[in-house]
Design a protein around this motif. Structure first.
Motif, PDB file in Angstrom:
ATOM      1  N   ARG A 114      48.678  23.568  21.842  1.00  0.00           N
ATOM      2  CA  ARG A 114      48.628  24.157  20.507  1.00  0.00           C
ATOM      3  C   ARG A 114      47.396  23.688  19.737  1.00  0.00           C
ATOM      4  O   ARG A 114      47.103  24.220  18.661  1.00  0.00           O
ATOM      5  N   ARG A 115      46.691  22.706  20.262  1.00  0.00           N
ATOM      6  CA  ARG A 115      45.462  22.247  19.615  1.00  0.00           C
ATOM      7  C   ARG A 115      44.386  23.334  19.696  1.00  0.00           C
ATOM      8  O   ARG A 115      44.335  24.103  20.648  1.00  0.00           O
ATOM      9  N   SER A 131      53.488  16.199  24.639  1.00  0.00           N
ATOM     10  CA  SER A 131      53.757  17.077  25.774  1.00  0.00           C
ATOM     11  C   SER A 131      52.583  18.029  25.983  1.00  0.00           C
ATOM     12  O   SER A 131      51.735  18.228  25.100  1.00  0.00           O
ATOM     13  N   LEU A 132      52.560  18.634  27.154  1.00  0.00           N
ATOM     14  CA  LEU A 132      51.508  19.606  27.436  1.00  0.00           C
ATOM     15  C   LEU A 132      51.602  20.788  26.479  1.00  0.00           C
ATOM     16  O   LEU A 132      50.582  21.335  26.044  1.00  0.00           O
ATOM     17  N   ASP A 133      52.825  21.197  26.132  1.00  0.00           N
ATOM     18  CA  ASP A 133      52.987  22.300  25.176  1.00  0.00           C
ATOM     19  C   ASP A 133      52.376  21.941  23.819  1.00  0.00           C
ATOM     20  O   ASP A 133      51.717  22.778  23.186  1.00  0.00           O
ATOM     21  N   GLN A 134      52.581  20.715  23.380  1.00  0.00           N
ATOM     22  CA  GLN A 134      51.983  20.281  22.120  1.00  0.00           C
ATOM     23  C   GLN A 134      50.467  20.266  22.209  1.00  0.00           C
ATOM     24  O   GLN A 134      49.766  20.711  21.287  1.00  0.00           O
ATOM     25  N   LEU A 135      49.949  19.766  23.307  1.00  0.00           N
ATOM     26  CA  LEU A 135      48.498  19.693  23.460  1.00  0.00           C
ATOM     27  C   LEU A 135      47.875  21.084  23.468  1.00  0.00           C
ATOM     28  O   LEU A 135      46.803  21.298  22.897  1.00  0.00           O
ATOM     29  N   VAL A 178      46.058  12.143  22.616  1.00  0.00           N
ATOM     30  CA  VAL A 178      46.840  11.160  21.876  1.00  0.00           C
ATOM     31  C   VAL A 178      47.134  11.684  20.474  1.00  0.00           C
ATOM     32  O   VAL A 178      46.381  12.503  19.940  1.00  0.00           O
ATOM     33  N   PRO A 179      48.220  11.204  19.845  1.00  0.00           N
ATOM     34  CA  PRO A 179      48.408  11.474  18.419  1.00  0.00           C
ATOM     35  C   PRO A 179      47.457  10.598  17.614  1.00  0.00           C
ATOM     36  O   PRO A 179      46.929   9.600  18.117  1.00  0.00           O
TER      37      PRO A 179
END
Length: 392
Positions: free
Chosen positions: A25-26, A19-23, A48-49
């Motif tokens: 956090r990078r 998700s954009l939220d996960q991205l 990507v993971p």
């Protein structure tokens, strides 16, 4: 943000799993260069993971405390098998490879092996901007041989620039970007053989940056430079970095044709010794066990190329886009929009989309932008929506 994925879990497409939220956090360059209201589609990082075989390999190494110095031939052997199965090239000689910290460090070392200070290095512009900065840092001078109007190699122009580069009997190198960045052009076997013939005729040494080799359209095949006739004195740099998003797990290999083995043997020991052991573990796992993950990625990229072409035709028909057969980068000709030499500045300021400015790619880059397609299709869609709004 409307239209942007907030938690997709499409198991078949790595581009749809975060998700954009996960991205956001990078902490890498892509996600820290701009504020959160900007969609970052510039630097060559993929959304990507980590491929599961790579994650397992480095996790096991860390758990074991296997964080010492690099040694062994597992990396080149894995690449040799990948080259055999993917590209039909079964002549990658493990004993003619040398570890490098990453591809661009390898490019600099290769250029230093075959030229001296002040000698010319030929590039096909528009081209990856670090070619200019790294070559200059190595004390060599750039000579441009622009691509043709079809964004392919212009062999007549290349011949003329080879002559210029060798004027006065000086040594010269040709830094070949294969596949080509930013256009996504996949060079054919005939084109590469013609390059080798010209280089042999004029005494120019070829150094091929083949970092994007794994990232090709599903109906296409990459041709390694050293696999074509006449490349015996050629040098190549390869890595899993782009294919599996491993920029933080650095590692690369320099490959030599039979007549260049003695050159490669002169690479300073400290260069190879500086290669990351964890990086080599990751690279080896990617080439050896990451094929299914790569196939899913390539299918997703094929879909994104088609999607971008459709979106531009509908919302920004003045932009010219020729989908490439390789890389996950799109080269967009925005000159008809009348936004000046640097349309990326307009799209960032008015549309909050970060793209690479065309002028940084050398001659032929003005009025263009580079867009990174290695993201969710919803993000591609939102980016084009914003770009269109920025020029209305």
């Amino acid at each position: 943000m409307g239209g942007v994925p907030q938690g997709s879990r499409d198991g078949g497409n790595p581009l749809r799993q975060l998700s954009l939220d996960q991205l956001r956090r990078r902490t890498s360059h892509k996600w820290r260069e701009y504020p959160d209201d900007v969609l970052p589609l510039f630097v060559a990082e993929m959304d990507v993971p980590l491929a599961e075989p790579v994650a397992r390999a480095i996790t096991a190494a860390v758990a074991l405390g296997d964080t010492g110095y690099v040694v062994g031939e597992a990396f080149p052997r894995a690449l040799a098998e990948f080259a055999r199965t993917r590209w039909g090239w079964d002549e990658l000689a493990v004993d003619r490879t040398v570890l490098m910290p990453d591809v661009m460090h390898g490019v600099v070392e290769a250029v230093r092996l075959v030229t001296g200070p002040g000698d010319a290095v030929v590039v096909n512009c528009p081209v990856y901007p670090p070619f200019y900065t790294f070559v200059a840092h190595a004390g060599r001078r750039i000579l441009e041989a622009p691509l043709g109007a079809d964004l392919r190699l212009d062999l007549d122009r290349l011949r003329d620039v080879f002559r210029q580069a060798r004027a006065g009997g000086r040594a010269a190198a040709y830094l070949l970007c294969s596949p080509h960045n930013p256009t996504g052009t996949l060079h054919t076997a005939d084109e590469l053989a013609a390059v080798a013939e010209l280089a042999g005729r004029y005494g120019v040494r070829v150094v091929a940056d083949e970092i994007h080799a794994p990232v090709v359209a599903r109906d296409a095949r990459f041709v390694p430079y050293l696999s074509v006739p006449g490349t015996e004195d050629g040098l190549s740099l390869m890595s899993a970095s782009k294919g599996w998003n491993l920029a933080a797990l650095r590692g690369a290999l320099a490959l030599a044709g039979p007549a260049a083995a003695a050159d490669l043997a002169r690479v300073p020991f400290e260069v190879s010794e500086s290669t990351s052991h964890l990086g080599v573990i990751a690279q080896t796992a990617a080439y050896r066990d990451g094929g299914p993950w790569l196939d899913a990625l390539l299918s997703g990229l094929d879909d994104n190329r088609r999607l971008l072409a459709e979106l531009l035709a509908e919302h920004l028909p003045a932009i010219r886009y020729r989908p490439g057969q390789a890389t996950y980068l799109a080269w967009l000709d925005c000159r008809a929009l009348g936004l000046g030499d640097d349309p990326a500045a307009v799209f960032l300021d008015r549309g909050r989309v970060a793209l690479n400015p065309g002028p940084t790619f050398g001659t032929g880059g003005a009025g263009h932008v580079r867009l990174n397609l290695a993201t969710a299709p919803e993000i591609v869609t939102e980016a084009v929506r914003r770009m269109a709004a920025a020029v209305t």
